[in-house]
Design a protein around this motif. Structure first.
Motif, PDB file in Angstrom:
ATOM      1  N   UNK A 308       0.855  -1.099  -0.086  1.00 41.18           N
ATOM      2  CA  UNK A 308      -0.001  -0.075   0.114  1.00 41.18           C
ATOM      3  C   UNK A 308       1.023   1.100  -0.024  1.00 41.18           C
ATOM      4  N   UNK A 309       1.957   1.173   0.830  1.00 43.97           N
ATOM      5  CA  UNK A 309       2.700   2.270   0.819  1.00 43.97           C
ATOM      6  C   UNK A 309       3.579   2.506  -0.457  1.00 43.97           C
ATOM      7  N   UNK A 310       3.999   1.775  -1.169  1.00 48.50           N
ATOM      8  CA  UNK A 310       4.696   1.693  -2.239  1.00 48.50           C
ATOM      9  C   UNK A 310       3.435   2.220  -3.616  1.00 48.50           C
ATOM     10  N   UNK A 311       2.351   1.812  -3.315  1.00 53.50           N
ATOM     11  CA  UNK A 311       1.393   2.275  -4.264  1.00 53.50           C
ATOM     12  C   UNK A 311       1.102   3.578  -4.122  1.00 53.50           C
ATOM     13  N   UNK A 312       1.094   4.133  -2.840  1.00 47.60           N
ATOM     14  CA  UNK A 312       0.850   5.708  -2.560  1.00 47.60           C
ATOM     15  C   UNK A 312       2.194   6.568  -3.082  1.00 47.60           C
ATOM     16  N   UNK A 313       3.307   5.789  -2.929  1.00 46.72           N
ATOM     17  CA  UNK A 313       4.459   6.557  -3.237  1.00 46.72           C
ATOM     18  C   UNK A 313       4.628   6.713  -4.797  1.00 46.72           C
ATOM     19  N   UNK A 314       4.139   5.587  -5.457  1.00 52.38           N
ATOM     20  CA  UNK A 314       3.865   5.547  -7.006  1.00 52.38           C
ATOM     21  C   UNK A 314       3.073   6.586  -7.460  1.00 52.38           C
TER      22      UNK A 314
END
Length: 394
Positions: A308-314
């Motif tokens: 989820x964090x990776x998606x948000x930073x994406x």
């Protein structure tokens, strides 16, 4: 529990201690990955039988470097100063833009110059008209602004050319600054255009139906690949994700997919001007994402929220990718947007394909070194430097 905590703190200390040796290098290289906005011009060109209507837009922050007078508002040029400088600007246009019709140089007449906005960017727009004595079989346009005078060799011009009811898109740079266009009546309504080499003896025009979409596809795919390869911050974030996955295929797929979905969403929305986030916010957030993933790799927290964090930073990185496309699509967006995004993905996959075998090789070395943690520490130094530098620079 206490032993595990002490071991974690020790790992963090060792990682950042090792990184201290690389700090000087980091500071040197970090400067090359600054903000993603760059010097840019936009050309909207309508080609007629014996006329060319050329609308040139240049970022106001760039325009002040070629303006023939000192801006009366510091780094801003007033409307009054623009309107009174048309005669002087004509000389600037004659030097920066050479248009010929069947080998005869056309005289550009500036019919209007004003402030304008393009995708929220403050720009100076000029309407320039070229009139020839007879119908033209072949036009040649040479764009010389900024790189010819050595002001900025990285300046790009995004040209949208309308001729014979069709649209051609070209990206002009210091190595590719001549466009050859066949007049709309020269071949039974079969116009053509091609970006020619950096020489006045341009190659003969080729069929536009084949050239326009193939050239656009190639141009924007290469632009997307170059953008991610030249963006050291994006590269390090991807490297951080690979380290987080610990060379496990399923983890790599999940994290890279989450990052890809995130940046694709905001790349599309921002390029279409549906959503926008200022670079003043985006650039520090990108640096924060790099620092976060590095610290998380070292700290080794639970992985449940990592996707989820990776998606948000994406999503954040997507706004950074979109900076290069803002204002360039001019209503003909599908192919350039698809091509640029494809280029970004290809560039990203190339990075993954090179780094994964390298990490696997390092993992098999007989030396007992925690490569993931030390590499994450180096990435963290970059992220921390960029975060501080970008916050201060705002």
């Amino acid at each position: 529990m206490k032993h595990m905590r002490n071991r974690t703190v020790t790992n963090i200390y060792k990682s950042f201690l090792a990184c201290a040796l690389a700090v000087i290098v980091c500071m040197t290289l970090a400067g090359s990955a600054g903000a993603h906005a760059s010097s840019a011009g936009y050309s909207d060109i309508k080609v007629g039988a014996d006329t060319i209507q050329y609308h040139l837009s240049i970022l106001e922050s760039d325009f002040v470097h070629i303006f023939p007078d000192k801006p009366d508002g510091g780094d801003k040029i007033s409307d009054k100063q623009l309107s009174s400088s048309i005669e002087a600007l004509t000389k600037v246009v004659d030097d920066g833009l050479i248009v010929t019709g069947d080998g005869k140089i056309g005289a550009g007449v500036i019919t209007a110059v004003k402030h304008e906005k393009r995708a929220t960017m403050e720009m100076i727009g000029m309407d320039i008209r070229y009139k020839f004595a007879a119908p033209v079989k072949q036009y040649l346009m040479q764009y010389n602004f900024f790189w010819y005078s050595g002001i900025d060799v990285n300046h790009s011009n995004y040209a949208t050319i309308q001729v014979g009811g069709q649209t051609i898109q070209q990206v002009l740079g210091s190595q590719n600054y001549i466009v050859q266009i066949q007049g709309p009546g020269a071949a039974a309504g079969n116009p053509s255009a091609v970006a020619a080499p950096a020489a006045l003896d341009a190659k003969p025009a080729v069929n536009m139906v084949a050239t326009s979409w193939v050239s656009t596809l190639k141009t924007y795919v290469l632009m997307g690949m170059e953008h991610i390869w030249s963006g050291l911050d994006h590269m390090l974030f991807v490297l951080g994700l690979l380290l987080a996955a610990e060379q496990r295929v399923w983890k790599i797929v999940r994290l890279i997919t989450a990052f890809t979905i995130g940046h694709c969403i905001t790349l599309v929305l921002s390029s279409l001007e549906v959503a926008y986030l200022s670079p003043k916010i985006v650039e520090p957030l990108i640096a924060l994402s790099i620092l976060y993933i590095a610290v998380e790799n070292i700290w080794k927290r639970k992985e449940s929220a990592r996707v989820i964090v990776t998606l948000l930073f994406g999503l954040v990185h997507g706004f950074g990718f979109a900076e290069v496309l803002r204002g360039t699509l001019s209503g003909h967006m599908a192919l350039p947007l698809f091509s640029f995004n494809l280029g970004v993905e290809i560039g990203q996959l190339v990075v993954v394909a090179i780094v994964i075998p390298l990490l696997l090789w390092m993992k098999r070395l007989p030396v007992q070194i925690k490569w993931n943690q030390y590499a994450s520490g180096i990435i963290g130094v970059f992220g921390l430097y960029w975060l501080i530098e970008r916050i201060i620079s705002q």
